[in-house]
Structure formats: C-alpha cells, structure tokens
Design a protein around this motif. Sequence first.
Motif, PDB file in Angstrom:
ATOM      1  N   VAL A 181      57.170  43.902  37.234  1.00 53.16           N
ATOM      2  CA  VAL A 181      56.983  44.426  38.669  1.00 53.16           C
ATOM      3  C   VAL A 181      56.766  43.151  39.813  1.00 53.16           C
ATOM      4  O   VAL A 181      56.055  42.495  39.499  1.00 53.16           O
ATOM      5  CB  VAL A 181      55.787  45.085  38.918  1.00 53.16           C
ATOM      6  N   ASN A 182      57.809  43.270  40.628  1.00 52.33           N
ATOM      7  CA  ASN A 182      57.815  42.086  41.695  1.00 52.33           C
ATOM      8  C   ASN A 182      57.413  42.623  43.069  1.00 52.33           C
ATOM      9  O   ASN A 182      58.131  43.658  43.434  1.00 52.33           O
ATOM     10  CB  ASN A 182      59.187  41.345  41.708  1.00 52.33           C
ATOM     11  N   ASP A 183      56.454  42.101  43.641  1.00 49.98           N
ATOM     12  CA  ASP A 183      55.797  42.666  45.187  1.00 49.98           C
ATOM     13  C   ASP A 183      55.451  41.327  45.872  1.00 49.98           C
ATOM     14  O   ASP A 183      55.025  40.375  45.129  1.00 49.98           O
ATOM     15  CB  ASP A 183      54.801  43.598  44.775  1.00 49.98           C
ATOM     16  N   PRO A 184      55.589  41.291  46.860  1.00 52.45           N
ATOM     17  CA  PRO A 184      55.242  39.917  47.774  1.00 52.45           C
ATOM     18  C   PRO A 184      53.692  39.900  47.366  1.00 52.45           C
ATOM     19  O   PRO A 184      53.450  38.330  47.473  1.00 52.45           O
ATOM     20  CB  PRO A 184      55.428  40.344  49.338  1.00 52.45           C
ATOM     21  N   GLY A 185      52.745  40.989  47.050  1.00 52.21           N
ATOM     22  CA  GLY A 185      51.435  40.694  46.644  1.00 52.21           C
ATOM     23  C   GLY A 185      51.048  40.593  45.562  1.00 52.21           C
ATOM     24  O   GLY A 185      49.922  39.958  45.007  1.00 52.21           O
ATOM     25  N   TYR A 186      51.853  40.923  44.343  1.00 53.04           N
ATOM     26  CA  TYR A 186      51.675  41.012  43.170  1.00 53.04           C
ATOM     27  C   TYR A 186      53.005  40.818  42.345  1.00 53.04           C
ATOM     28  O   TYR A 186      54.018  41.082  42.539  1.00 53.04           O
ATOM     29  CB  TYR A 186      51.112  42.562  42.831  1.00 53.04           C
ATOM     30  N   ARG A 187      52.432  40.513  40.902  1.00 61.28           N
ATOM     31  CA  ARG A 187      53.588  40.257  39.840  1.00 61.28           C
ATOM     32  C   ARG A 187      53.082  40.837  38.604  1.00 61.28           C
ATOM     33  O   ARG A 187      52.128  40.367  38.098  1.00 61.28           O
ATOM     34  CB  ARG A 187      54.001  38.792  39.750  1.00 61.28           C
ATOM     35  N   ILE A 188      53.571  41.982  37.958  1.00 64.78           N
ATOM     36  CA  ILE A 188      52.933  42.540  37.081  1.00 64.78           C
ATOM     37  C   ILE A 188      54.081  42.531  35.817  1.00 64.78           C
ATOM     38  O   ILE A 188      55.076  42.591  35.834  1.00 64.78           O
ATOM     39  CB  ILE A 188      52.603  44.097  37.232  1.00 64.78           C
TER      40      ILE A 188
END
Length: 683
Positions: A184-191
Amino acid sequence: MHTSFFPKSFMLFLLLIWAGMIRAQQPVPASAGGGSIPIEIIHADSLSLKKADDSTNLTVLVGRVVMKQGATTFKCDRCVRNDRTRTFEAWGNVHINDSDTTNIYAGHLRYLTDKQIAYLDKNVKLTDGHATLTTPDLEYNMTTNIATYKNGGKVVNQRTVITSKEAFYYTDIKDVYFKKNVLVNDPGYRITTDSLMYNTENQVARFIALTHIKDSTSASIDTREGYYNLKSGDAQFGQRPLINDGKGVTVEADKVSLDQGFAKAEGNAVVIDTIRKTTIIGNLIFQNRVTEAILATLKPLMIIKQGEDSIFITADTLFSAKLTDLYVLSPALGGDSIKTAPDTLHQKPADSLNIPAVPVAGKKDSLGSIVKDTTAAAAKKIKEAPQPAVKDSIPGKAIVNVPPPASEKAMKDTAAAVAKKVTAEKINAIPLPSSADPQHKAAVRDSIPGKAIVDVPTVLGKAVKDTAGRSKTAAAAAASGGKGKLPQKTPASNDSTNRYFEAFHHVKIFSDSLQAVCDSLFYSFKDSTFRLYQDPVVWGKTSQVSGDTILLHTKNKQINRFEAFKKGFMINHIEDQAYNQVKATRLDGYFTDGNMDSVRAKGSAECIYYVQDADSSYIGVNQTTSDILDAYFWEKELKKVVLRSNAEGTLYPLKDKSPEEMRLKDFRWREAERPKSKYELME
C-alpha cells in the motif's frame, strides 16, 4: 420458368439475410434453454450467421455492438455468439456496465451466459466510482459481484495505490481482499503485508496477517490484526503490535488504539524510550501524538536505566511530557509576584502542604539566606511560553496531583489538557529550592582529606531561559490543536533532556543503592533531580532520611546529593535498637560512588550518635544541639560529627542510657515501608 431462375435454396438465403437485418434493429431474445437470463441484442452495424459444424451455429456481430442481460450491458467492436455452448466472445473496446455501479473495460472478453461469469484480458480496468482496479486479466461474476485477479493487479483510490499478486473485489460492498506481496503506497503511509482487506468507500484497511506500516515521519507499526483508517488516521491493532515513533520511542501492548490524536495501549503495555533510557510498563497507557505527553495507570512502573543500577519507580499514575510545556503564568499573579495554584487533590494551598516556601526577592528564606531578585528577569525571558501539560506542577513547590481517572474518558480528558491552546498570558518562572546559598558553599570538609563539597546549582532556570526562543513556535503548535502542518522542530524539541515525569500516589522507588517512598514525585531530565513530596522517606544501605520534601540529585547516572526540607530527619541504624540520628530544619547530604559521604544539618540541628574509640568499639552516646552540624560517614557508617555554632552536648556512658531512651522527637524507623526488591514493585 421463374421457379427455375430462383431456386429454393437462394430464397432461403434471402430470408435469412432479411431476418438478420430485422434482428439487428430490434431486441430478439436468444435461446432461453436452461432457465438462464437471455441475452438481448440491442444494436450492431451488421449481423451474420456462420455454421462451425453440424451442431454449432455462430452469430457474428460487428460494429458498435450493444447487448444486454438483465441489469448488465455489454459493448464491444466485434462479438461472436455460440448458442450451443451458451457463450460469446468480444473484442475491441469491451465495456461491461453492471447495475450502473460497476464498469469494466478490456480488450477481450469471454462470457458464460448461464453462469454469468466474464473472463477479461488485455489491459483490464474496473471502477466502482470510488477506486480503479487495473490488471492483465480478470474474472468477474455477475451473480456474486466478485472480481478476481491472480496474475498481479493494482487498485488506485484517490492518492492510495495498492498492488498485490492476487485479489478478490466484492464490488457490492466495496471490499477488496488482497493476497500475496501486498503493498500500500500513500503520501502518508506505506504498508507491506501478505494479506489485507481494504474498503474503497471508507478507506479502511483491515489486517489479517503480519503487517508492517511506515508513515512519512519514519514511524512504524508491526501488527497481525486490526484496522487502519487511511483517511482519518484512526486505528486499532491487536495481538501485541509494536509501534516505533522513529524518534527512539517504542510502544508494545496487547492492543493499541489510535483515535483523534491519542494513542491508547492496553494490556501489559510497554513504552521504551531509548534516547532517555527509560521504560514505562502499565496495563493502560495514553499518549498525546501531537505533544508526546504520556499518561500511564493500572499498576504502572517506570524504569530509568542507570548503568548497572537501574531505578524502578511505581505509583498509581505516571505522567510524562516536555519540560518546555510545563510553565504558565496566570493573569491574577501580576508583576513579579510568584504563586502556585492549590493542590487539586488535597484541596488546600501548596503552602499548607509543608513544602518549602518559594523565595521572594529581598527576603530571607527558611535558612536565613538573602534571595536575589531574579524573578523579574526570568519572567521577562520566558514571556509568551506555551501553556503546560500539567499547568500547576511547578518544580520546587507542591506538585498538583492528577488523581487516577475514574473512567477512560477522564483519562483522555487529562491527557488532552497537554494540547490546550495557548492564551495570551505572560509567564513567571518559579525558582527551585537550592543549596546554592553562601553558607552551603562555605562548608568545610576538613575531616576527610581530599574531599571537597561540590555544589551542583539548579539548572532548571536555564531551561526556563531557553524557553524564550521557542515560545512562539510552541504556541503555534498548541494553537493548531494538532491539525494541519506542524511548525518545524527547533533544536529544543530534539533535546533529549527536554522531558519530565510525575508520579502520583503510593510512589515507591527502588535501586540497588537507594530506595524511597512518597505520595508524589517530579523528575526533570534537565537537572536529573527527583523531587519527592508528601511524607517522603529515602533509604540508603543502613541510613534513612525523611522530611516534608526531599530532592535527590543525580550525576553521571548515580545519586550525587540530597536535600531534605522542613523536619529533616536522618537515621543511621547501628545494631538492634541503636540508631545514630540527625534532625534539623534542613538536611543536605552528599554521596561518593553511590555511598553516603556527609550530611550538613542547618536550623535547630539536633544529633544523637554513638561514639567509637580507635578500635571501633562503642564507648558512649552523644546528644548535642547546634545551629549547624556536619556529619561524616566512612565505609557507610557515621564516623564523625562536627558542631559549627552554638553547640551544646552531653556524652553519656553506654550503661547510663538504653537505646530506647536515645530517641529524638518525631523519631520513626520506617524500615517496614522500604521496598525490598524491584520485583516487589511489579506485584
């Protein structure tokens, strides 16, 4: 004649062509065998029939083909239908619209009419109005509304991009179940994980396997179960998640919740600060994620690593926050007058708690020393500093005890006070009790060669001074309420000494060289000083020190000296019922290598001690009084007492006085209250 010119086979061919043209213009249901929903041909530029074999007839549709089955519409450039196998294939600009909510695009489609299952490939794209799925090939079941890919795919939801090897997309409830190599790539998170449930509508990710989460600040979370709302930041993790804030602090517990700017750790929670070398253990721990304040309750324990001799502290409640968030000025104070708020726990003013009075400029303190006028300058330097986490907890005065909250809401309300908005109030600094008076500095260590009294001045005033340059930034952060972009951190916010903690009710301290009990405690990492309030008692080897307030100063990770204010009483146990005793208004004690070295008693000093000869045999007991008295220790035992002024004393033979008779007023040997081990604190 005409009949021979137009044979019957040619007439039949014309009828078929005419029927095909009619079918292309009007909906004609397909063969409805097997009870399936028929396929209707809505439009095609041309239609033709082909015979594949004796039992198979194919219908070929070309150009802007539109077909419909129930609530599902199919569009393509070219389509071939097999009525015997009840399937059709479509090529070119394939578009499936299912119930006006799900749209699928591809280059090729094979469709099972009876089972209502579509197999798509060549640049497949699925969208439900919230997210877009792309994959090389996709299976979509019209009956269950489940889309499946097994050769890699990607789901994009606003700024969030999720990739995996396999996935099952439940389009009716907007849930996607990702499997294998999930990222999961997000400007605020990486999962990263092996399995993940994600809802494209509410943007909630649910974890069902070992999952690693890392945010833009380098904070990370490792968990095996729980959920994370990628939109709001609210989350809950189970099966003992591990949280690392990226700044040297880790949190581990049976369950951790993140809600509205707070983190809550429940069940055997452990908070480790590797920078300050502290560990907090408790069954319920709250953290303000904006101010980094921590509240621990339900049998909390703090461990301060001190080399090989760590300090263990337990109480009903532990609270820790930034030291620069501690100071506050009330408009009611006015000018240079210095006061503190009443103790909210005991509902009486701090001055009535037998705490040393705060020195006032131009007046004498309780020891007769003149106080210099420093308050006005200090107040000017820390003007507009931020409102504190616990506004009435002022070092050197009574700590305002925060009672253990009666409910979870009360705990949150207590922790929320740390992030209150700053009002346009000025600030007065509260000077700490200190032994930096002229008499103290003039103490003479004449009986032990090579020893010298080292005065460690109180340095918390410097912390107040340093606050001036940070006040505007801190005020802006507090005023934002934790929303929006936080100000850039100043060097002070990264200072490992910019921290304090407080302990409330039934406080116990244990280390191999020192133990203590009191009702409340304040510790500053800036000056490495423990401030013990409300009937404190400190033990070291065979000695006991008590008073209304006790300050324990540490240096190089060891106890360096102590100060006991008002009714200071030191007892040194000799044997059986025999005790050396020193009593005064104030006691100042010094340590060498963690062992008691000397004690100065000031103000109506009294002493009872057993006198030894050159062979260390006890020959008598001495009872004396003096204004100032110095007691010296050697090998952990009291060896010498020096009376400095107005001395009076009597030496009694041992046979004339029993140990029970030799007791100063208010004598209490409180060995039964002494913590015996660190494990006792954990019970």
